[in-house]
Structures are given as C-alpha cells and as structure tokens.
Scaffold this active site. Structure first.
Site, mmCIF file in Angstrom:
data_model
loop_
_atom_site.group_PDB
_atom_site.id
_atom_site.type_symbol
_atom_site.label_atom_id
_atom_site.label_comp_id
_atom_site.label_asym_id
_atom_site.label_seq_id
_atom_site.Cartn_x
_atom_site.Cartn_y
_atom_site.Cartn_z
ATOM 1 N N LYS A 192 22.938 42.368 27.800
ATOM 2 C CA LYS A 192 23.148 41.391 29.145
ATOM 3 C C LYS A 192 22.828 41.058 30.042
ATOM 4 O O LYS A 192 23.508 42.086 30.383
ATOM 5 C CB LYS A 192 24.344 40.359 28.190
ATOM 6 C CG LYS A 192 23.708 39.101 28.184
ATOM 7 C CD LYS A 192 25.264 38.059 28.559
ATOM 8 C CE LYS A 192 25.380 38.229 29.670
ATOM 9 N NZ LYS A 192 24.738 38.182 31.165
ATOM 10 N N GLU A 268 31.921 49.227 35.039
ATOM 11 C CA GLU A 268 32.479 49.479 36.641
ATOM 12 C C GLU A 268 32.061 48.304 37.558
ATOM 13 O O GLU A 268 31.582 47.577 37.291
ATOM 14 C CB GLU A 268 30.705 50.300 36.754
ATOM 15 C CG GLU A 268 30.465 51.332 36.115
ATOM 16 C CD GLU A 268 31.113 53.133 36.057
ATOM 17 O OE1 GLU A 268 30.745 52.145 37.727
ATOM 18 O OE2 GLU A 268 30.689 53.538 35.168
ATOM 19 N N CYS A 303 28.260 47.957 45.203
ATOM 20 C CA CYS A 303 29.542 47.510 44.652
ATOM 21 C C CYS A 303 30.227 48.389 45.625
ATOM 22 O O CYS A 303 31.741 49.024 45.818
ATOM 23 C CB CYS A 303 30.156 48.276 43.625
ATOM 24 S SG CYS A 303 28.526 49.096 43.118
ATOM 25 N N GLU A 402 36.497 41.563 47.694
ATOM 26 C CA GLU A 402 35.474 41.799 48.178
ATOM 27 C C GLU A 402 34.567 40.919 48.646
ATOM 28 O O GLU A 402 34.341 39.874 47.923
ATOM 29 C CB GLU A 402 35.260 42.419 46.516
ATOM 30 C CG GLU A 402 33.414 42.786 46.577
ATOM 31 C CD GLU A 402 32.743 43.859 44.836
ATOM 32 O OE1 GLU A 402 33.522 43.160 43.892
ATOM 33 O OE2 GLU A 402 32.338 44.691 45.494
HETATM 34 P P1 NAD Z 1 30.320 39.395 37.707
HETATM 35 O O1 NAD Z 1 31.591 39.849 36.514
HETATM 36 O O2 NAD Z 1 29.854 37.738 37.538
HETATM 37 O O3 NAD Z 1 29.352 39.224 36.184
HETATM 38 C C1 NAD Z 1 28.644 40.282 35.690
HETATM 39 C C2 NAD Z 1 28.150 40.084 33.974
HETATM 40 O O4 NAD Z 1 29.279 39.867 33.433
HETATM 41 C C3 NAD Z 1 27.512 38.880 33.983
HETATM 42 O O5 NAD Z 1 25.893 39.636 33.174
HETATM 43 C C4 NAD Z 1 27.791 37.893 33.578
HETATM 44 O O6 NAD Z 1 27.373 37.318 32.877
HETATM 45 C C5 NAD Z 1 28.660 38.711 32.565
HETATM 46 N N1 NAD Z 1 29.973 37.970 32.099
HETATM 47 C C6 NAD Z 1 30.279 36.946 32.962
HETATM 48 N N2 NAD Z 1 31.650 36.602 32.482
HETATM 49 C C7 NAD Z 1 31.968 37.360 31.632
HETATM 50 C C8 NAD Z 1 32.812 36.823 29.992
HETATM 51 N N3 NAD Z 1 33.745 36.442 30.260
HETATM 52 N N4 NAD Z 1 32.726 37.953 29.069
HETATM 53 C C9 NAD Z 1 31.495 38.715 29.035
HETATM 54 N N5 NAD Z 1 30.469 39.063 30.167
HETATM 55 C C10 NAD Z 1 30.775 37.916 31.464
HETATM 56 O O7 NAD Z 1 29.829 40.533 38.657
HETATM 57 P P2 NAD Z 1 28.213 40.246 38.835
HETATM 58 O O8 NAD Z 1 28.524 38.746 40.913
HETATM 59 O O9 NAD Z 1 27.271 39.887 38.409
HETATM 60 O O10 NAD Z 1 28.076 41.407 39.997
HETATM 61 C C11 NAD Z 1 29.007 41.613 41.587
HETATM 62 C C12 NAD Z 1 30.288 42.428 40.758
HETATM 63 O O11 NAD Z 1 29.747 43.747 40.403
HETATM 64 C C13 NAD Z 1 30.867 43.289 41.495
HETATM 65 O O12 NAD Z 1 32.340 43.262 41.807
HETATM 66 C C14 NAD Z 1 30.293 44.491 42.288
HETATM 67 O O13 NAD Z 1 31.395 45.341 42.467
HETATM 68 C C15 NAD Z 1 29.727 44.470 41.185
HETATM 69 N N6 NAD Z 1 29.661 45.868 40.776
HETATM 70 C C16 NAD Z 1 29.800 46.918 40.513
HETATM 71 C C17 NAD Z 1 29.273 47.727 40.504
HETATM 72 C C18 NAD Z 1 29.330 49.567 39.797
HETATM 73 O O14 NAD Z 1 29.012 50.532 39.246
HETATM 74 N N7 NAD Z 1 31.077 49.900 39.711
HETATM 75 C C19 NAD Z 1 28.168 47.933 40.082
HETATM 76 C C20 NAD Z 1 26.912 46.855 40.525
HETATM 77 C C21 NAD Z 1 28.042 46.112 41.002
#
Ligand code: NAD
Length: 499
Positions: A192, A268, A303, A402
């Site tokens: 997804k 992650e 991230c 963040e």
């Molecule tokens: P997010 O948590 O808003 O969304 C990530 C994913 O989760 C999306 O596909 C979203 O649709 C899904 N999602 C949202 N709510 C959900 C729920 N209730 N149940 C299941 N899935 C759900 O994050 P974002 O804004 O897309 O990405 C930014 C974040 O990702 C930052 O915090 C960043 O640090 C982190 N990130 C971490 C890494 C790593 O490797 N540690 C890499 C890239 C990004």
C-alpha cells in the site's frame, strides 16, 4: 550517449503524462470495489494528475486472498532460489530501462527534483532489487552442533503473505526496501503506497509482472491510511506487516497487529537526528556542506535528516555562516528543471506543517537566521526556502519534534559530555553524526550515541549492504542488507533422530 533531457523536454513529457491509476490485484487492474477515487495532486502546481482508485477493506481482502492463493500455489514461494534470482534480475533491468518514465512519475507526484529522481531514486530502486536477487541463492541455512545422535536443521522459510505500508518521501526506494527482500525470500506481497504519492508503485507492480513474477505474488493497492492501510494491518490472513512512516502511525500499526492475529511487525519510523561538531573539528567548509545536505536534500523530507546541528560554541558562528552560504545556492526551483536542487514540499498539509514549525521556533524564542518563507506561490505549488534557526534550546518544539522539511535547528555546547547529553535527548534514535579528527574520541562518542546509524566525519553515507533503522521510537527491525531477511522469514528447527 543521447543528450540529457532539458526542461522543455520534461515539460512536454509531463503534458502527456498518463499514469496507471487502478489497483493491481492478482495480475489484473481493478477499480476500488466502491468505485471511489482520490486525486493524485502534483506539488509542482497543485493540480490533479490523475484520479486513483481509493481502495478500502474489500479491496484489501481481495488482494490478500490473491496473495494467499499465489503463496499456496508455490510457483514463487517454492521456486528454486536461482529462478527467483533470474526473475528479479529482469525486474531490476526493467526498472532501469524505464528510468525516465519512473523519474518523471516520482517528480510529478512527490515534488523532488528530476535530477535527484534520475540519479538517486531510480538507480537505488533497481540496485536494491538486484542486490536481493543476487543474494537469494547465496544464503545458506544451518546445522546445529547437537552431537552424533541427532541432526538438527535450522532453516528459514518465507512467512507467507506480507503487507507493506510505505510513505511518500522516497516512494520507489521505500517500496524497494520492502519488495526486494520480501519477494526474494519467497513471500507474496500486498503493497500500500502513500495516498500522497501512489503512482510509481503501480508502475512498479506492472514491471514486476512483465519481468515474470507470477500474478498475485505482488499486489499494489492504493488508498488512504485509515482505510486501506488499517485494513491491511488488521487483516487476519496477513502473516507480517512491514511499515515505514511516522512513529504515531507505527504505534497504531503495532496495535492492529496485536488486536488481530499477532502478525509479525517491523517499523521504520521517524527521527530527530543529531549532527554533532566537536571542538577539535577544523574543516568548517566540509562540515557545513555535509550539514546542509543532511537537512536540505529531498526538501528535508528524510527520516534520517540531520535536523539538530549540535556544534561547539567556538565553531558555531563560522559553521552557520558556511551553512547559510550553501543554503543560498539551494533556492527551490521548478522540479522539472535538471538544474534544480531543491524541489517542492509534497502537499499543502505538509507545507503548512513546515511553516507552522517556523512560527513555533520564533514563538519559543529561537532566532531565525535564514529563510523561513514560502516561495514560488505563483506556480500554485508548495515550496519552502532552506531555513536555519540559531539559539535553539532543548525544550523547544523545533528541537524535539520531527518537522520533515528543510528546517535546521542549531544548539551549542561547551563540553563533550554536554554534547552527548544533547544528542541523546530525544525519544527517537535513527541516525547521528559526530565530527572529530581524533580516533579515540570518534569511537567513544559513536558508542555512546543511542542511534541505529552513526556517521563519523560524514553524513548520510548509504549503501544497500548495511542495515537501516533505529533505536527507541524510531522503529523495530532493519531494512536493507541481509538482516532484512530476518523480518520476512520464520526460523524452523527440524530434529532428526539418528539413533
Ligand atoms: P505516515 O505515518 O503519515 O504514513 C505512512 C503510511 O502509513 C502511508 O502509506 C499512510 O497511508 C499509512 N497510514 C496512515 N495512517 C494509517 C493507519 N491508521 N493504519 C495503517 N496505515 C496508515 O507517514 P508519512 O507522512 O507518509 O511519512 C513520513 C514519516 O515517515 C516520517 O515520520 C519519516 O521519518 C518516516 N520515514 C521513516 C523512514 C525510516 O526508514 N525510518 C523512511 C522514510 C520515512
């Protein structure tokens, strides 16, 4: 060699852009069962690029059922590793062959500069798939030293159906870090992508089919987090969920796994990574360039961004002056222009979030040393200039939370102990850097940093051969390297009585 494409070439291609928009389930394109769609909005100009299937629980059910059938069929899960290798190598080559198209998709959908999409995102995606392809027939199982009367085999088996939920900041790379090891290990996958950048994952799924990955093994289901994402993480027939995104969502995903079937969970999550310059560091220009790259690359939507510059008070003015010089070279531009180095913020919500933190920094008493404004408003897109705060103290919101944008918070210290305490003063623990020419200090300091990845005299060094992931609330488990197989395989012990 053909000439590289110009801004005019990319604009022409963008005008004819016609992405895949439906879900890929069991090797077929499907609308959402409800018929609902959502707009994929381009951060370049705020316009809708396409109407994408807004999938929900019934579509997740269909994708998981297809993945389960494929897994049980065995044409992938029980195929010889060398067969999976050959197919995945073809997949990597197809990604390379479609470099321009995939790069354009990434830039239009997510806002990153086309130069970065071409030189970083697409090659890294292909390399990741290739690396796991090449690894899969070189990983051996174990025979335990149990003695002469028995043979105890320790083997790895694919878990079954894996759900992957990924973010928007590196849509293809984040997907590839899951897709590579998940498929190489013989699992089936339901991916997804983020609702903010769904388009490249759909094309990735199509290329996988073309490479010969059997239908149902790799399904791509676009939709929102609270609908499709939640349904996937709650699904009773998903064996493992692998998530990249914010810590807040990661906690929800872990809860869904606990509420449903105790599926394996790997996370992650976010970071607020410290970049520490000790008093004995001399090369100001070098540390400034690396520090600017650490926070401004990918518009700061990383991230592992070095978002807290923790610098000895004697060096602070010189380092900040040099960081500002580099930042001025990075004015945001049209992401389709090959000369642009800083692109657009992914959407209006994220833009407002970043600008909100600029206000929070000022309200909390930090000094806005550079930037802080929205730019290029006439484009209709979402652009923020590189921003630097000075005089940040540990309790401020911009020191703790963040931001996920091009905003650097600068803190100072007097002693090494103080620097270490500041560096570790976070509930995150993804990355950290320390700059010192002294070998012993470098080792001592790196050991004491509570982070999954430590950079000494560099920032954001990267290779598929090393694990990526964090301590504390930055996550559980590691992407990349052979360690990623741990997340997608079960260990089985088989005893054979030899008496
Ligand atoms: P997010 O948590 O808003 O969304 C990530 C994913 O989760 C999306 O596909 C979203 O649709 C899904 N999602 C949202 N709510 C959900 C729920 N209730 N149940 C299941 N899935 C759900 O994050 P974002 O804004 O897309 O990405 C930014 C974040 O990702 C930052 O915090 C960043 O640090 C982190 N990130 C971490 C890494 C790593 O490797 N540690 C890499 C890239 C990004």
């Amino acid at each position: 060699m053909t000439d590289p494409l110009t801004l005019a070439d990319w604009r022409t291609r963008a005008a004819g852009f016609a992405p895949r928009t439906r879900a890929l389930i069991d090797g077929r394109w499907c609308d959402a069962a409800s018929g609902a769609t959502f707009d994929a909005v381009s951060p370049l100009d705020g316009r809708a690029l396409a109407a994408v299937a807004a999938c929900d629980a019934p579509d997740i059910d269909a994708a998981v059922a297809a993945a389960r059938r494929a897994f049980d069929r065995g044409d992938w899960s029980r195929a010889a590793p060398r067969h999976r290798k050959q197919v995945l190598l073809r997949f990597a080559e197809l990604i390379r062959a479609h470099r321009d198209e995939l790069a354009l998709t990434e830039t239009l959908d997510m806002g990153k500069p086309i130069g970065d999409s071409l030189s970083v995102d697409i090659p890294s995606t292909a390399n990741c798939i290739q690396w796991y392809a090449e690894a899969v027939d070189k990983v051996y199982d174990e025979v335990a030293p149990t003695g002469p009367d028995s043979l105890a085999l320790v083997t790895r088996e694919p878990q079954g159906v894996i759900g992957a939920i990924v973010p928007w900041n590196f849509p293809l790379i984040m997907a590839a870090w899951k897709v590579g090891p998940v498929l190489a290990a013989g699992n089936s996958l339901v991916l997804k992508p983020s609702e903010k950048s769904p388009l490249s994952a759909l094309r990735l799924g199509e290329l996988a089919l073309e490479a010969g990955i059997p239908p149902g093994v790799f399904n791509v289901v676009p939709g929102f987090g609270h609908t499709a994402g939640k349904a996937l993480a709650l699904h009773p027939d998903v064996d493992g969920i692998t998530f990249t995104g914010s810590t807040a969502t990661g906690k929800l995903v872990m809860g869904y796994a606990a509420q449903s079937n105790l599926k394996r969970v790997s996370l992650e999550c976010g970071g607020k990574s410290p970049n520490v310059v000790l008093a004995d560091w001399r090369d100001v220009e070098r540390v400034a360039r690396a520090s600017a790259f650490a926070i401004f690359f990918n518009q700061g939507e990383m991230c592992s961004a070095g978002s807290r510059l923790i610098v000895h008070e004697s060096l602070k003015d010189a380092v900040l002056e040099a960081v500002a010089r580099v930042a001025r070279e990075l004015a945001p531009g049209d992401p389709l222009d090959p000369a642009t180095r800083l692109g657009a913020i992914v959407d209006r919500t994220q833009l407002e979030r970043v600008l909100g933190y600029v206000r929070a920094g000022q309200e909390d008493g930090a000094t806005l040393a550079l930037g802080g404004r929205q730019l290029r408003q006439e484009s209709g897109g979402f652009f923020v200039e590189p921003t630097v705060f000075d005089g940040v103290t540990p309790a401020m919101r911009i020191a703790r939370e963040e931001i996920f944008g091009p905003v650097l918070s600068t803190l100072t210290f007097r002693t090494e102990d103080e620097a270490l305490a500041l560096a570790n003063d976070s509930h995150y623990g993804l990355a950290a850097a320390v700059w010192t020419p002294d070998l012993k200090t470098a080792h001592r300091f790196s050991r004491a940093l509570r982070a999954g990845m430590v950079y000494v005299n560099c920032y954001d060094a990267d290779d598929i051969t090393v694990p990526f992931g964090g301590y504390r609330q930055s996550g559980i488990g590691r992407d990349k390297s052979l360690h990623a197989f741990d997340k997608y395989t079960e260990l089985k012990t088989t005893w054979i009585d030899l008496t």
